[in-house]
Design a protein around this motif. Structure first.
Motif, PDB file in Angstrom:
ATOM      1  N   ASN A 150       9.561  63.716  -1.835  1.00 56.85           N
ATOM      2  CA  ASN A 150       8.638  62.582  -1.731  1.00 56.85           C
ATOM      3  C   ASN A 150       7.245  62.940  -2.225  1.00 56.85           C
ATOM      4  N   ASP A 151       6.679  62.050  -3.040  1.00 56.89           N
ATOM      5  CA  ASP A 151       5.281  62.121  -3.440  1.00 56.89           C
ATOM      6  C   ASP A 151       4.617  60.806  -3.095  1.00 56.89           C
ATOM      7  N   VAL A 152       3.316  60.858  -2.791  1.00 54.05           N
ATOM      8  CA  VAL A 152       2.486  59.655  -2.737  1.00 54.05           C
ATOM      9  C   VAL A 152       1.291  59.925  -3.645  1.00 54.05           C
ATOM     10  N   VAL A 153       0.995  58.989  -4.538  1.00 56.90           N
ATOM     11  CA  VAL A 153      -0.113  59.170  -5.480  1.00 56.90           C
ATOM     12  C   VAL A 153      -1.087  58.007  -5.347  1.00 56.90           C
ATOM     13  N   ASN A 154      -2.316  58.229  -5.807  1.00 54.64           N
ATOM     14  CA  ASN A 154      -3.319  57.165  -5.732  1.00 54.64           C
ATOM     15  C   ASN A 154      -3.244  56.284  -6.974  1.00 54.64           C
ATOM     16  N   SER A 155      -4.108  55.280  -6.998  1.00 50.89           N
ATOM     17  CA  SER A 155      -4.036  54.300  -8.085  1.00 50.89           C
ATOM     18  C   SER A 155      -4.343  54.920  -9.435  1.00 50.89           C
ATOM     19  N   ARG A 156      -5.258  55.878  -9.455  1.00 54.00           N
ATOM     20  CA  ARG A 156      -5.590  56.502 -10.736  1.00 54.00           C
ATOM     21  C   ARG A 156      -4.375  57.239 -11.292  1.00 54.00           C
ATOM     22  N   ALA A 157      -3.634  57.926 -10.428  1.00 56.11           N
ATOM     23  CA  ALA A 157      -2.428  58.623 -10.876  1.00 56.11           C
ATOM     24  C   ALA A 157      -1.367  57.633 -11.345  1.00 56.11           C
ATOM     25  N   LEU A 158      -1.218  56.512 -10.644  1.00 60.35           N
ATOM     26  CA  LEU A 158      -0.254  55.497 -11.080  1.00 60.35           C
ATOM     27  C   LEU A 158      -0.610  54.974 -12.466  1.00 60.35           C
ATOM     28  N   ARG A 159      -1.911  54.738 -12.710  1.00 60.43           N
ATOM     29  CA  ARG A 159      -2.319  54.248 -14.032  1.00 60.43           C
ATOM     30  C   ARG A 159      -2.043  55.288 -15.108  1.00 60.43           C
ATOM     31  N   LEU A 160      -2.347  56.555 -14.828  1.00 63.33           N
ATOM     32  CA  LEU A 160      -2.109  57.604 -15.817  1.00 63.33           C
ATOM     33  C   LEU A 160      -0.627  57.702 -16.174  1.00 63.33           C
ATOM     34  N   ALA A 161       0.241  57.468 -15.176  1.00 62.57           N
ATOM     35  CA  ALA A 161       1.688  57.553 -15.410  1.00 62.57           C
ATOM     36  C   ALA A 161       2.261  56.260 -15.978  1.00 62.57           C
ATOM     37  N   GLY A 162       1.426  55.210 -16.059  1.00 61.76           N
ATOM     38  CA  GLY A 162       1.910  53.936 -16.569  1.00 61.76           C
ATOM     39  C   GLY A 162       2.859  53.237 -15.628  1.00 61.76           C
ATOM     40  N   ILE A 163       2.707  53.476 -14.327  1.00 60.66           N
ATOM     41  CA  ILE A 163       3.590  52.862 -13.328  1.00 60.66           C
ATOM     42  C   ILE A 163       2.947  51.582 -12.804  1.00 60.66           C
ATOM     43  N   ASP A 164       3.639  50.466 -12.985  1.00 63.03           N
ATOM     44  CA  ASP A 164       3.158  49.191 -12.470  1.00 63.03           C
ATOM     45  C   ASP A 164       4.344  48.351 -12.000  1.00 63.03           C
ATOM     46  N   GLU A 165       4.112  47.037 -11.827  1.00 69.22           N
ATOM     47  CA  GLU A 165       5.163  46.172 -11.302  1.00 69.22           C
ATOM     48  C   GLU A 165       6.398  46.126 -12.194  1.00 69.22           C
ATOM     49  N   ARG A 166       6.213  46.390 -13.481  1.00 75.59           N
ATOM     50  CA  ARG A 166       7.328  46.270 -14.427  1.00 75.59           C
ATOM     51  C   ARG A 166       8.092  47.571 -14.627  1.00 75.59           C
ATOM     52  N   THR A 167       7.592  48.673 -14.105  1.00 72.25           N
ATOM     53  CA  THR A 167       8.212  49.977 -14.350  1.00 72.25           C
ATOM     54  C   THR A 167       9.553  50.082 -13.655  1.00 72.25           C
ATOM     55  N   VAL A 168      10.562  50.503 -14.405  1.00 69.97           N
ATOM     56  CA  VAL A 168      11.900  50.704 -13.859  1.00 69.97           C
ATOM     57  C   VAL A 168      12.040  52.152 -13.422  1.00 69.97           C
ATOM     58  N   PRO A 170      13.634  55.717 -12.752  1.00 66.76           N
ATOM     59  CA  PRO A 170      14.719  56.457 -13.408  1.00 66.76           C
ATOM     60  C   PRO A 170      15.923  56.584 -12.492  1.00 66.76           C
ATOM     61  N   ALA A 171      17.092  56.816 -13.085  1.00 65.00           N
ATOM     62  CA  ALA A 171      18.303  57.008 -12.285  1.00 65.00           C
ATOM     63  C   ALA A 171      18.082  58.129 -11.279  1.00 65.00           C
ATOM     64  N   GLY A 172      18.502  57.891 -10.030  1.00 61.21           N
ATOM     65  CA  GLY A 172      18.326  58.884  -8.985  1.00 61.21           C
ATOM     66  C   GLY A 172      16.932  58.930  -8.412  1.00 61.21           C
ATOM     67  N   GLY A 173      16.103  57.935  -8.728  1.00 59.00           N
ATOM     68  CA  GLY A 173      14.741  57.908  -8.219  1.00 59.00           C
ATOM     69  C   GLY A 173      14.381  56.558  -7.647  1.00 59.00           C
ATOM     70  N   VAL A 174      13.307  56.509  -6.861  1.00 63.89           N
ATOM     71  CA  VAL A 174      12.834  55.271  -6.235  1.00 63.89           C
ATOM     72  C   VAL A 174      11.323  55.175  -6.418  1.00 63.89           C
ATOM     73  N   ILE A 175      10.876  54.025  -6.916  1.00 58.72           N
ATOM     74  CA  ILE A 175       9.458  53.675  -6.893  1.00 58.72           C
ATOM     75  C   ILE A 175       9.289  52.658  -5.775  1.00 58.72           C
ATOM     76  N   GLU A 176       8.687  53.065  -4.674  1.00 54.02           N
ATOM     77  CA  GLU A 176       8.553  52.152  -3.540  1.00 54.02           C
ATOM     78  C   GLU A 176       7.558  51.047  -3.876  1.00 54.02           C
ATOM     79  N   ARG A 177       7.873  49.825  -3.432  1.00 54.10           N
ATOM     80  CA  ARG A 177       7.025  48.661  -3.728  1.00 54.10           C
ATOM     81  C   ARG A 177       6.725  47.896  -2.443  1.00 54.10           C
ATOM     82  N   ASP A 178       5.614  47.174  -2.448  1.00 55.15           N
ATOM     83  CA  ASP A 178       5.285  46.329  -1.301  1.00 55.15           C
ATOM     84  C   ASP A 178       5.964  44.975  -1.435  1.00 55.15           C
ATOM     85  N   GLU A 179       5.644  44.063  -0.545  1.00 56.93           N
ATOM     86  CA  GLU A 179       6.322  42.758  -0.529  1.00 56.93           C
ATOM     87  C   GLU A 179       6.030  41.931  -1.770  1.00 56.93           C
TER      88      GLU A 179
END
Length: 549
Positions: A150-168, A170-179
């Protein structure tokens, strides 16, 4: 012939772990080997010379140094200077520790934390969110690690990784999302790589220093050998540099990671890279083989019954069984061993199916070529299969101790209490050994023994019927551990001619109150005749150089 000792230990008892012999009270070391033993505490005094170091503790007990047969020394080395959030009692304290580091870290540089903590031990009993990490700093990308999954990252790290609402994910992984479908900052298993690949690699000198600090911290708890179960090829280069610099405080036995490999071709690339290590007989650093991950941890372990909190979820298998058979064969045919992570009972069943096929097609494999890592929920039928196939298993009671409450949410109390049934594995004839799985569990020789004897966890005693005795628990870290590694002729017991890997304890673990075992630490740890842990040098009352009598 000069029979002088480099080191002489006098104690109340030396537990050699050799049955049927009277316990010695003195032990002499010359070079990296045990030179002599005596039942008289002064029976080896004629070996004292001008160079002899004396450890004279009349009330102490001596044992072989312990093996941690499933841990992540590399992880400990990499995090040796990370923000120590394991000291926090609640989320505000955790954020304050990160905020202090941010104040001395140039803007834009990554901030990373230690991982050996559990959110249910915080007052809030939950993980922080990206938004809360932003309060510690929005000028730095922050990677908050919890265990290995498990990792938790801040918003700046999410932006650097290009992770947003549309990010799928990877197989064997989970991007946790809010409601609302927005990432919360939590990344599980294979999703961790989306961020972790962005972190700059530390320079080699920093990695060697981290390994020096971490390995000596292991030694300070009584561990003399660490079986690292998820090293990368780059990690192996760092370990070699630490070995060459005499920086290691413990022996390292390495399983090189095949995480991310999708088939035999990628595994062959790993094998080509470690070919130079095959058959290398270095007592301090050896590559044992390759590590596969068949399922996830507590959040994604593959189970037969659904998860307690998700009726439609049974965890995740990370390999197709037929592909894993081929990948495993590729390893053992090159002369290396395989250790495979199988935590849930479905993963254990599938792994035994895989190993059975490999053994059928390769009937002459040396004993111990195929190892089950964890075997967390192995039931009686699965244990019988493992014993019949000759599959060793590594257990990690400290993992259960630290994660019990987290596991309740996923698996329920009954299944969690069934984890790591040491009593049954021992009675049914398995080659079973013990470790910590740091950073998920806390490493420490006697802490592990205490856990196996009491079955105590952060949620109380769980599965007391699976408890074993102190002597049995010590064996899982010593005589049984060296059998797993094929080193019984060199280590694990204290006899003349064997490597001088030993620990000196202020209380005799075999006789002291069980509750005192948890925090019991050795006064000295010796590996290969080298004192790698000792009291402060200013205290020379029981640790000195003597002249001949």
């Amino acid at each position: 012939m000069d029979e002088g000792a480099d080191l002489l230990v006098r104690a109340a008892v030396v537990h050699t772990l050799v049955p049927g012999e009277p316990p010695p009270r003195a032990l002499a070391v010359r070079g990296d080997r045990i030179a002599a033993l005596s039942t008289d505490p002064h029976g080896l005094d004629d070996r004292i010379g001008t160079r002899t170091r004396i450890i004279d503790q009349p009330e102490a007990a001596v044992l072989p140094a312990f093996d941690d047969t499933h841990t992540h020394l590399i992880f400990a080395g990499n995090s040796a200077r990370d923000v120590p959030v394991h000291l926090a009692r609640d989320i505000p304290e955790l954020l304050e520790l990160i905020r202090r580091r941010a104040a001395t870290t140039p803007e834009g540089e990554w901030i990373r934390t230690t991982a050996n903590w559990q959110e249910l031990n915080l007052t809030e009993r939950r993980l922080p969110t990206a938004a809360e990490l932003d309060q510690a700093s929005d000028r730095h990308p922050i990677l908050l690690k919890r265990g290995g999954h498990n990792d938790v990252v801040n918003s700046r790290a999410l932006r650097l990784a290009g992770i947003d609402e549309r990010t799928v994910a990877p197989a064997g992984g989970v991007i946790e999302r809010d409601e609302h479908g927005r990432p919360t900052g939590r990344l599980v298993d294979n999703a961790q790589g989306l961020v972790e690949t962005l972190l700059p690699a530390p320079d080699l000198a920093s990695r060697v220093e981290g390994l020096r600090l971490a390995s000596h911290q292991y030694a300070a708890t009584g561990i003399g050998t660490a079986r690292d179960c998820l090293s990368t090829l780059d990690d192996l280069r760092a370990l070699r540099a630490a070995r060459d610099a005499d920086a290691l405080g413990v022996r390292a036995r390495v399983l090189v990671s095949a995480a991310g490999a999708a088939g035999v071709a990628e595994v062959d690339e790993v094998l080509d890279a470690i070919e130079e290590w095959r058959g290398v007989d270095d007592p301090w650093l050896r590559v044992c083989g390759v590590k596969f991950l068949l399922d996830g941890g507590l959040e994604a372990g593959a189970t037969e019954a659904p998860y307690r909190n998700r009726d439609d979820y049974h965890g995740t298998l990370l390999w197709e069984p037929d592909v894993l058979v081929e990948a495993t064969e590729a390893v053992v045919r090159r002369g290396f061993r395989v250790g495979t992570h199988a935590f849930g009972d479905r993963a254990v069943r599938v792994l035994l199916d895989v190993y059975e096929q490999v053994l059928r097609r390769n009937p002459d494999l040396p004993a111990g070529s195929l190892v089950m890592e964890h075997g967390g929920l192995a039931d009686a039928r699965q244990r019988a299969r493992a014993v019949a196939l000759g599959i060793p298993v590594t257990l990690q009671q400290p993992l259960l101790h630290d994660t019990a409450e987290v596991a309740f949410d996923h698996w329920g109390r009954e299944r969690v209490a069934a984890l790591f049934p040491a009593r049954e594995w021992v009675d049914e004839g398995a080659l079973v050994t013990a470790g910590s799985d740091f950073p998920v569990g806390q490493y420490g020789a006697m802490r592990s023994v205490w856990g196996m004897v009491t079955r105590q966890t952060v949620a109380g005693v769980l599965g007391p019927e699976h408890a074993i005795g102190v002597d049995e628990a010590i064996a899982l870290h010593t005589t049984r551990a060296v059998r797993l590694l094929g080193e019984s002729d060199q280590r694990g017991s204290l006899t003349t001619g064997r490597l001088a890997d030993l620990t000196v304890w202020p209380l005799d673990p075999a006789r002291c109150p069980v509750d005192e075992l948890r925090d019991l630490l050795p006064s000295h740890t010796i590996v290969g005749g080298r004192v790698v842990h000792a009291p402060d040098d200013s205290d020379d009352s029981d640790d000195r150089v003597e002249h001949p009598r």
